[in-house]
Design a protein around this motif. Structure first.
Motif, PDB file in Angstrom:
ATOM      1  N   VAL A 154     -11.370  18.691  10.836  1.00  0.00           N
ATOM      2  CA  VAL A 154      -9.919  17.918  10.623  1.00  0.00           C
ATOM      3  C   VAL A 154     -10.731  16.593  10.102  1.00  0.00           C
ATOM      4  CG1 VAL A 154      -7.944  17.684  11.760  1.00  0.00           C
ATOM      5  CG2 VAL A 154      -9.153  19.790  11.924  1.00  0.00           C
ATOM      6  N   THR A 155     -10.185  16.108   9.654  1.00  0.00           N
ATOM      7  CA  THR A 155     -10.244  14.908   8.981  1.00  0.00           C
ATOM      8  C   THR A 155      -9.178  14.147   8.529  1.00  0.00           C
ATOM      9  OG1 THR A 155     -12.565  15.351   8.042  1.00  0.00           O
ATOM     10  CG2 THR A 155     -11.626  12.845   7.328  1.00  0.00           C
ATOM     11  N   ALA A 156      -8.444  12.704   9.402  1.00  0.00           N
ATOM     12  CA  ALA A 156      -7.128  12.072   9.575  1.00  0.00           C
ATOM     13  C   ALA A 156      -8.008  10.885   8.875  1.00  0.00           C
ATOM     14  CB  ALA A 156      -7.290  11.339  10.663  1.00  0.00           C
ATOM     15  N   TYR A 157      -7.214   9.954   7.737  1.00  0.00           N
ATOM     16  CA  TYR A 157      -6.979   8.780   6.754  1.00  0.00           C
ATOM     17  C   TYR A 157      -5.685   8.345   7.099  1.00  0.00           C
ATOM     18  CZ  TYR A 157      -7.272   6.057   3.064  1.00  0.00           C
ATOM     19  OH  TYR A 157      -7.183   4.955   1.834  1.00  0.00           O
ATOM     20  N   THR A 158      -5.813   7.146   7.038  1.00  0.00           N
ATOM     21  CA  THR A 158      -4.979   6.152   7.504  1.00  0.00           C
ATOM     22  C   THR A 158      -4.846   4.920   6.543  1.00  0.00           C
ATOM     23  OG1 THR A 158      -4.486   7.010   9.743  1.00  0.00           O
ATOM     24  CG2 THR A 158      -3.703   4.687   9.481  1.00  0.00           C
ATOM     25  N   GLU A 159      -3.877   4.638   6.060  1.00  0.00           N
ATOM     26  CA  GLU A 159      -4.727   3.540   5.221  1.00  0.00           C
ATOM     27  C   GLU A 159      -3.530   2.173   5.328  1.00  0.00           C
ATOM     28  OE1 GLU A 159      -2.401   2.090   0.753  1.00  0.00           O
ATOM     29  OE2 GLU A 159      -3.927   3.665   0.635  1.00  0.00           O
ATOM     30  N   TRP A 160      -4.369   1.262   6.649  1.00  0.00           N
ATOM     31  CA  TRP A 160      -4.398   0.399   7.269  1.00  0.00           C
ATOM     32  C   TRP A 160      -3.686  -0.811   6.706  1.00  0.00           C
ATOM     33  CZ3 TRP A 160      -2.910   1.689  11.792  1.00  0.00           C
ATOM     34  CH2 TRP A 160      -3.917   2.645  12.404  1.00  0.00           C
ATOM     35  N   VAL A 161      -1.950  -1.242   6.890  1.00  0.00           N
ATOM     36  CA  VAL A 161      -1.683  -3.075   6.249  1.00  0.00           C
ATOM     37  C   VAL A 161      -1.574  -3.572   7.588  1.00  0.00           C
ATOM     38  CG1 VAL A 161       0.267  -3.308   5.600  1.00  0.00           C
ATOM     39  CG2 VAL A 161      -0.515  -1.447   4.952  1.00  0.00           C
ATOM     40  N   LEU A 162      -1.051  -3.833   8.714  1.00  0.00           N
ATOM     41  CA  LEU A 162      -0.949  -4.217   9.521  1.00  0.00           C
ATOM     42  C   LEU A 162      -0.295  -5.975   8.939  1.00  0.00           C
ATOM     43  CD1 LEU A 162      -4.062  -4.177  11.547  1.00  0.00           C
ATOM     44  CD2 LEU A 162      -1.380  -2.944  12.192  1.00  0.00           C
ATOM     45  N   GLY A 163       0.798  -5.307   8.094  1.00  0.00           N
ATOM     46  CA  GLY A 163       1.688  -6.711   7.567  1.00  0.00           C
ATOM     47  C   GLY A 163       2.562  -6.796   6.265  1.00  0.00           C
ATOM     48  N   ARG A 164       2.852  -7.130   5.322  1.00  0.00           N
ATOM     49  CA  ARG A 164       3.635  -6.253   4.817  1.00  0.00           C
ATOM     50  C   ARG A 164       3.073  -5.718   3.827  1.00  0.00           C
ATOM     51  NH1 ARG A 164       6.954 -12.354   4.472  1.00  0.00           N
ATOM     52  NH2 ARG A 164       8.298 -13.025   6.010  1.00  0.00           N
ATOM     53  N   ASP A 165       2.094  -6.564   2.914  1.00  0.00           N
ATOM     54  CA  ASP A 165       1.852  -5.875   2.038  1.00  0.00           C
ATOM     55  C   ASP A 165      -0.383  -5.483   1.917  1.00  0.00           C
ATOM     56  OD1 ASP A 165      -0.167  -5.826  -1.097  1.00  0.00           O
ATOM     57  OD2 ASP A 165       2.244  -6.756  -1.766  1.00  0.00           O
ATOM     58  N   ARG A 166       0.021  -4.244   1.841  1.00  0.00           N
ATOM     59  CA  ARG A 166      -1.856  -4.649   2.393  1.00  0.00           C
ATOM     60  C   ARG A 166      -2.515  -4.366   0.734  1.00  0.00           C
ATOM     61  NH1 ARG A 166      -5.914  -1.606   0.899  1.00  0.00           N
ATOM     62  NH2 ARG A 166      -5.209  -1.099  -1.822  1.00  0.00           N
ATOM     63  N   SER A 167      -2.320  -4.872  -0.256  1.00  0.00           N
ATOM     64  CA  SER A 167      -3.302  -6.735  -0.561  1.00  0.00           C
ATOM     65  C   SER A 167      -3.652  -7.492  -0.280  1.00  0.00           C
ATOM     66  CB  SER A 167      -2.708  -5.796  -2.761  1.00  0.00           C
ATOM     67  OG  SER A 167      -1.137  -6.407  -2.134  1.00  0.00           O
TER      68      SER A 167
END
Length: 177
Positions: free
Chosen positions: A92-105
């Protein structure tokens, strides 16, 4: 913590779970994104929870995601049910695209990650965002088994999005898997 989209056409994923039978290159997902194998997917949403069900290749998958009323944490409980007569092992693999703000870029270049050896949790912080300075997000996996005869161990982690997905790759076919 992660990006949110209300785009009814593309509905991009920012979090994903992958299930892979050991010895196979075939990937499954309990949700219709990022991998849709054409099978039947069911999603139910209620106050504070979402439940996703999928059945494929003699494997039942149920993902329950919820936030406890008294705790500031999101819990994802993935249940796998082997419907075949053969003993099988899965990764099992988990993927999370973290932001910790308003906008990922805008925030991705400032995210700091590390693996806490004691808890085996990935810790993520964004000290450059005043709204999140001093706060730490985390992702961790744990395991239970009804038969109590299986092994679960963290075998790897990465905070390198390109290393996981691949250059110009997609979440439907990540390079690392």
């Amino acid at each position: 913590l992660t990006p949110w989209s209300n785009d009814p056409v593309t509905d991009p994923s920012a979090e994903a779970f992958y299930v892979q039978e050991q010895g196979s290159s075939e990937l499954f997902s309990p949700t219709a994104q990022p991998i849709n194998d054409g099978g039947h997917y069911k999603a139910c949403h209620g106050f504070g929870y979402s439940r996703f069900d999928h059945q494929t290749a003699d494997l039942g998958m149920q993902l329950l995601q919820y936030v406890p009323v008294a705790d500031p944490v999101k819990i994802s409980r993935l249940t796998l049910t082997n419907h075949s007569a053969t003993t099988r092992q899965f990764t099992v693999t988990a993927y999370t695209e973290w932001v910790l703000g308003r906008d990922r870029s805008a925030s991705s270049a400032f995210l700091q990650t590390r693996l806490d050896q004691d808890s085996q949790a990935m810790l993520v912080s964004n000290p450059w965002n005043t709204a999140f300075a001093g706060r730490i997000a985390f992702a961790a996996l744990s395991h239970t088994n009804k038969e109590q005869n299986s092994v679960c161990a963290l075998t790897g982690w990465t905070a390198d999005r390109t290393g996981f997905i691949g250059r110009n790759g997609t979440l439907a076919s990540p390079l690392a898997l």
